[in-house]
Design a protein around this motif. Sequence first.
Motif, mmCIF file in Angstrom:
data_model
loop_
_atom_site.group_PDB
_atom_site.id
_atom_site.type_symbol
_atom_site.label_atom_id
_atom_site.label_comp_id
_atom_site.label_asym_id
_atom_site.label_seq_id
_atom_site.Cartn_x
_atom_site.Cartn_y
_atom_site.Cartn_z
ATOM 1 N N THR A 20 0.825 -1.194 0.000
ATOM 2 C CA THR A 20 0.000 0.000 0.000
ATOM 3 C C THR A 20 0.866 1.253 0.000
ATOM 4 O O THR A 20 1.802 1.363 0.805
ATOM 5 N N ILE A 21 0.548 2.166 -0.890
ATOM 6 C CA ILE A 21 1.224 3.458 -0.987
ATOM 7 C C ILE A 21 0.155 4.536 -0.818
ATOM 8 O O ILE A 21 -0.941 4.417 -1.373
ATOM 9 N N THR A 22 0.481 5.559 -0.057
ATOM 10 C CA THR A 22 -0.517 6.590 0.189
ATOM 11 C C THR A 22 -0.076 7.942 -0.370
ATOM 12 O O THR A 22 1.116 8.228 -0.510
ATOM 13 N N CYS A 23 -1.069 8.746 -0.673
ATOM 14 C CA CYS A 23 -0.863 10.093 -1.180
ATOM 15 C C CYS A 23 -1.862 11.002 -0.472
ATOM 16 O O CYS A 23 -3.066 10.703 -0.462
ATOM 17 N N ARG A 24 -1.361 12.046 0.130
ATOM 18 C CA ARG A 24 -2.214 12.968 0.876
ATOM 19 C C ARG A 24 -2.053 14.372 0.304
ATOM 20 O O ARG A 24 -0.937 14.810 0.011
ATOM 21 N N LEU A 33 -7.269 12.392 -8.885
ATOM 22 C CA LEU A 33 -5.954 11.868 -8.578
ATOM 23 C C LEU A 33 -5.645 10.663 -9.457
ATOM 24 O O LEU A 33 -6.517 9.816 -9.693
ATOM 25 N N ALA A 34 -4.410 10.613 -9.928
ATOM 26 C CA ALA A 34 -3.951 9.502 -10.762
ATOM 27 C C ALA A 34 -2.684 8.898 -10.160
ATOM 28 O O ALA A 34 -2.000 9.530 -9.355
ATOM 29 N N TRP A 35 -2.407 7.670 -10.581
ATOM 30 C CA TRP A 35 -1.191 6.967 -10.172
ATOM 31 C C TRP A 35 -0.434 6.509 -11.419
ATOM 32 O O TRP A 35 -1.039 6.024 -12.375
ATOM 33 N N TYR A 36 0.904 6.651 -11.367
ATOM 34 C CA TYR A 36 1.769 6.241 -12.452
ATOM 35 C C TYR A 36 2.841 5.305 -11.920
ATOM 36 O O TYR A 36 3.255 5.410 -10.765
ATOM 37 N N GLN A 37 3.306 4.442 -12.807
ATOM 38 C CA GLN A 37 4.411 3.540 -12.519
ATOM 39 C C GLN A 37 5.564 3.869 -13.456
ATOM 40 O O GLN A 37 5.359 4.000 -14.660
ATOM 41 N N GLN A 38 6.756 4.015 -12.903
ATOM 42 C CA GLN A 38 7.927 4.225 -13.754
ATOM 43 C C GLN A 38 8.979 3.180 -13.400
ATOM 44 O O GLN A 38 9.594 3.240 -12.334
ATOM 45 N N ILE A 75 -1.291 -2.782 -4.296
ATOM 46 C CA ILE A 75 -0.945 -3.934 -5.136
ATOM 47 C C ILE A 75 -1.314 -5.156 -4.310
ATOM 48 O O ILE A 75 -0.733 -5.369 -3.235
ATOM 49 N N SER A 76 -2.253 -5.934 -4.781
ATOM 50 C CA SER A 76 -2.804 -7.000 -3.936
ATOM 51 C C SER A 76 -1.829 -8.155 -3.728
ATOM 52 O O SER A 76 -1.808 -8.773 -2.668
ATOM 53 N N SER A 77 -1.022 -8.446 -4.729
ATOM 54 C CA SER A 77 -0.044 -9.529 -4.634
ATOM 55 C C SER A 77 1.174 -9.118 -5.456
ATOM 56 O O SER A 77 1.168 -9.212 -6.684
ATOM 57 N N LEU A 78 2.205 -8.669 -4.762
ATOM 58 C CA LEU A 78 3.376 -8.087 -5.419
ATOM 59 C C LEU A 78 4.066 -9.095 -6.337
ATOM 60 O O LEU A 78 4.307 -10.254 -5.942
ATOM 61 N N GLN A 79 4.382 -8.651 -7.542
ATOM 62 C CA GLN A 79 5.095 -9.469 -8.511
ATOM 63 C C GLN A 79 6.465 -8.856 -8.802
ATOM 64 O O GLN A 79 6.646 -7.647 -8.645
ATOM 65 N N PRO A 80 7.416 -9.664 -9.241
ATOM 66 C CA PRO A 80 8.766 -9.130 -9.502
ATOM 67 C C PRO A 80 8.775 -7.987 -10.504
ATOM 68 O O PRO A 80 9.583 -7.054 -10.381
ATOM 69 N N GLU A 81 7.868 -8.021 -11.459
ATOM 70 C CA GLU A 81 7.827 -6.970 -12.486
ATOM 71 C C GLU A 81 7.235 -5.650 -11.967
ATOM 72 O O GLU A 81 7.196 -4.663 -12.703
ATOM 73 N N ASP A 82 6.812 -5.639 -10.703
ATOM 74 C CA ASP A 82 6.257 -4.409 -10.133
ATOM 75 C C ASP A 82 7.334 -3.508 -9.532
ATOM 76 O O ASP A 82 7.013 -2.424 -9.011
ATOM 77 N N VAL A 83 8.595 -3.960 -9.592
ATOM 78 C CA VAL A 83 9.689 -3.102 -9.119
ATOM 79 C C VAL A 83 9.696 -1.827 -9.944
ATOM 80 O O VAL A 83 9.835 -1.853 -11.177
ATOM 81 N N ALA A 84 9.541 -0.703 -9.273
ATOM 82 C CA ALA A 84 9.374 0.574 -9.978
ATOM 83 C C ALA A 84 9.266 1.686 -8.947
ATOM 84 O O ALA A 84 9.213 1.443 -7.738
ATOM 85 N N THR A 85 9.211 2.917 -9.463
ATOM 86 C CA THR A 85 8.842 4.058 -8.628
ATOM 87 C C THR A 85 7.422 4.458 -8.999
ATOM 88 O O THR A 85 7.089 4.551 -10.187
ATOM 89 N N TYR A 86 6.612 4.698 -7.996
ATOM 90 C CA TYR A 86 5.209 5.027 -8.198
ATOM 91 C C TYR A 86 4.959 6.485 -7.802
ATOM 92 O O TYR A 86 5.446 6.955 -6.766
ATOM 93 N N TYR A 87 4.221 7.182 -8.649
ATOM 94 C CA TYR A 87 3.916 8.595 -8.423
ATOM 95 C C TYR A 87 2.411 8.813 -8.421
ATOM 96 O O TYR A 87 1.686 8.287 -9.265
ATOM 97 N N THR A 97 0.334 18.552 -10.400
ATOM 98 C CA THR A 97 1.451 18.301 -9.496
ATOM 99 C C THR A 97 1.609 16.801 -9.304
ATOM 100 O O THR A 97 0.616 16.084 -9.156
ATOM 101 N N PHE A 98 2.863 16.365 -9.291
ATOM 102 C CA PHE A 98 3.180 14.983 -8.978
ATOM 103 C C PHE A 98 3.660 14.868 -7.533
ATOM 104 O O PHE A 98 4.283 15.792 -7.005
ATOM 105 N N GLY A 99 3.392 13.726 -6.937
ATOM 106 C CA GLY A 99 3.985 13.425 -5.652
ATOM 107 C C GLY A 99 5.467 13.151 -5.797
ATOM 108 O O GLY A 99 5.997 13.060 -6.906
ATOM 109 N N GLN A 100 6.138 12.989 -4.659
ATOM 110 C CA GLN A 100 7.600 12.842 -4.668
ATOM 111 C C GLN A 100 8.058 11.471 -5.137
ATOM 112 O O GLN A 100 9.237 11.280 -5.456
ATOM 113 N N GLY A 101 7.146 10.509 -5.152
ATOM 114 C CA GLY A 101 7.485 9.171 -5.619
ATOM 115 C C GLY A 101 7.735 8.194 -4.483
ATOM 116 O O GLY A 101 8.198 8.571 -3.405
ATOM 117 N N THR A 102 7.430 6.936 -4.746
ATOM 118 C CA THR A 102 7.693 5.834 -3.812
ATOM 119 C C THR A 102 8.448 4.758 -4.562
ATOM 120 O O THR A 102 7.934 4.207 -5.544
#
Lengths: 107, 121
Positions: A20-24, A33-38, A75-87, A97-102
């Motif tokens: 779980t990742i949060t954005c406030r 609000l949107a979420w991106y994966q990089q 992410i309900s069940s983390l997979q190896p391909e989910d390694v990334a930074t999320y914004y 505006t984008f968040g700082q990233g996770t």
Amino acid sequence: DIQMTQSPSSLSASVGDRVTITCRTSQDISYYLAWYQQKPGRVPKLLIYAASILQSGVPSRFSGSGSGTDFTLTISSLQPEDVATYYCQKYNSALITFGQGTRLEIK
Amino acid sequence: EVQLVESGGGLVQPGRSLRLSCAASGFIFDDYAMHWVRQAPGKGLEWVSGISWNSGSIAYADSVKGRFNISRDSAKNSLDLHMNSLRTEDMALYYCAKGNGAGVRGVIDYWGQGTLVTVSS
């Protein structure tokens, strides 16, 4: 200006874990609000918009929730391909505006 | 297939100007807002500027307001970013990006590969 706080800044989890990742935001942005994966070395990819609508082609293990000032990417069940930074990204006004990233890593 | 191809990046001295361009194809350019987003090396995403489908609405991040100018050319299906009074903190990979709707207020559903701007004396 509306401030965005994304947390945590980084996390490490095991394959199969629920993540779980949060954005406030400092002001009510409704559901804008949107979420991106990089992934490393890649361009960002839209995962979720309007807080909870899954972009076409995105795996169903990704989900979003929240409204107002508090939002969550799960992410309900983390997979190896989910390694990334999320914004997270707010778009309640033309001043986007984008968040700082996770940064998400596999343990 | 949506394609966004940036050009114009390079090495520039502080205080000088640079123009970035983006060639768009694979979608009806006139129907969608367009954006520039930048990413400094090892850092996060920073939205720079956006322009609506008909150029009627334009917005800039506070960090570039008064120095950068965004424009679009429907005849050429192209997006430009004129950058003036460049600073070292403007050094980044600049992405051209397509909005998912006509207005600037929206999300980004396609990204180019980026063009690198280096600001150094």
